[in-house]
Write an enzyme that holds these catalytic residues in place. Sequence first.
Site, PDB file in Angstrom:
ATOM      1  N   HIS A   1      15.494  40.284  30.425  1.00  0.00           N
ATOM      2  CA  HIS A   1      15.125  39.709  29.127  1.00  0.00           C
ATOM      3  C   HIS A   1      13.690  39.195  29.139  1.00  0.00           C
ATOM      4  CE1 HIS A   1      19.686  38.843  28.311  1.00  0.00           C
ATOM      5  NE2 HIS A   1      19.399  40.126  28.429  1.00  0.00           N
TER       6      HIS A   1
ATOM      7  N   HIS B   1      20.348  45.018  21.417  1.00  0.00           N
ATOM      8  CA  HIS B   1      20.244  44.380  22.731  1.00  0.00           C
ATOM      9  C   HIS B   1      20.100  45.408  23.840  1.00  0.00           C
ATOM     10  CE1 HIS B   1      20.425  41.176  25.623  1.00  0.00           C
ATOM     11  NE2 HIS B   1      21.170  41.973  26.360  1.00  0.00           N
TER      12      HIS B   1
ATOM     13  N   ASP C   1      17.149  45.506  26.570  1.00  0.00           N
ATOM     14  CA  ASP C   1      17.324  45.687  28.013  1.00  0.00           C
ATOM     15  C   ASP C   1      16.507  46.868  28.528  1.00  0.00           C
ATOM     16  OD1 ASP C   1      19.002  43.536  28.435  1.00  0.00           O
ATOM     17  OD2 ASP C   1      20.849  44.724  28.427  1.00  0.00           O
TER      18      ASP C   1
ATOM     19  N   HIS D   1      21.318  49.363  32.843  1.00  0.00           N
ATOM     20  CA  HIS D   1      20.297  49.023  33.834  1.00  0.00           C
ATOM     21  C   HIS D   1      20.148  50.103  34.912  1.00  0.00           C
ATOM     22  CE1 HIS D   1      20.097  45.163  31.953  1.00  0.00           C
ATOM     23  NE2 HIS D   1      21.339  44.865  32.251  1.00  0.00           N
TER      24      HIS D   1
END
Length: 313
Positions: A83, A241, A245, A268
């Site tokens: 973030h 969101h 990321d 991720h």
Amino acid sequence: MRTNQQTTLKGPAVLAGIGVHSGNPVEITLRPAPANHGIAFLRTGMPTGNDRIIKAHHACVSATELCTVIGDVESGAVATIEHLMSAFYGLGIDNALVEIDGPEMPILDGSALPFVKAMDKVGIAACGAPRRWIKVLRPVRIEIGRAFAELRPIDRGFRLDVEIDFESPVIGRSRKAMDLTPAAYRREIAGARTFGMMKDVERYWQAGFALGASLENTVAVGETAVVNPEGLRYPDEFVRHKFLDAVGDLALAGLPLQGGYRSFCGGHRMNVGVLTALFSDRANYAIVEAQAPRRETALSELGLGLAAFAGDL
């Protein structure tokens, strides 16, 4: 702010909170850094008493399960950096030192907005040195099952196209595509919060995750509705969101990217994995430099040494 110059913060900014996974209190200080420094973390509060600097670079990533971790447990690590890294990249900040006294970044409200507000409050300054980019020259792609992530060449700028598809009817399938600029990032992305399924909470706890998660920092998704009484900040907050990321993970390239990014059901692991694929072959990319600012600049101000991450590119 001229986009052909490197940037940093005008002054320090302090934020404090708890880690979303550890639940432990932590304080960070965002500090200005000179040209060609890049983003780095100064990990303090180690049991050994030895501080450690960890570069914000994909080669330093040690874990990508539910969050992005750089460094290692033995000599020092920092978890859940995505973030803050997203805020740096979204606002176009090239150089900063992040002092942190614990092993995990504070989750704050679950979005990048508190970081953005802190940086806007102290201001952004030019470093007086030309900005450099990583220009994508050839398409690279990774796949895991039906999920994929890819980088491809484009004429200018950085464009992300992120799509999610969850079995949960509350989340479902959605897509967000946008050219990344500071104005668009502030308006469209920074405020999107992290989210999790209520049905997965006990499993996360048993695995040592989400110990600090609450309705104050996470969008909780029930079987038929969002649990948070205030609801969503955006109708498509979930994909926004994931976009946030992706920006943060791709910031671990070490320099801004000139190219297009596309992902489907990514995360991720795949965000970092596509960077590994990009840098696996020198023919995939080039490092380009903007024209120097039109004024005489001292050599010391230019910071003519190699960037901290140059040896890994």
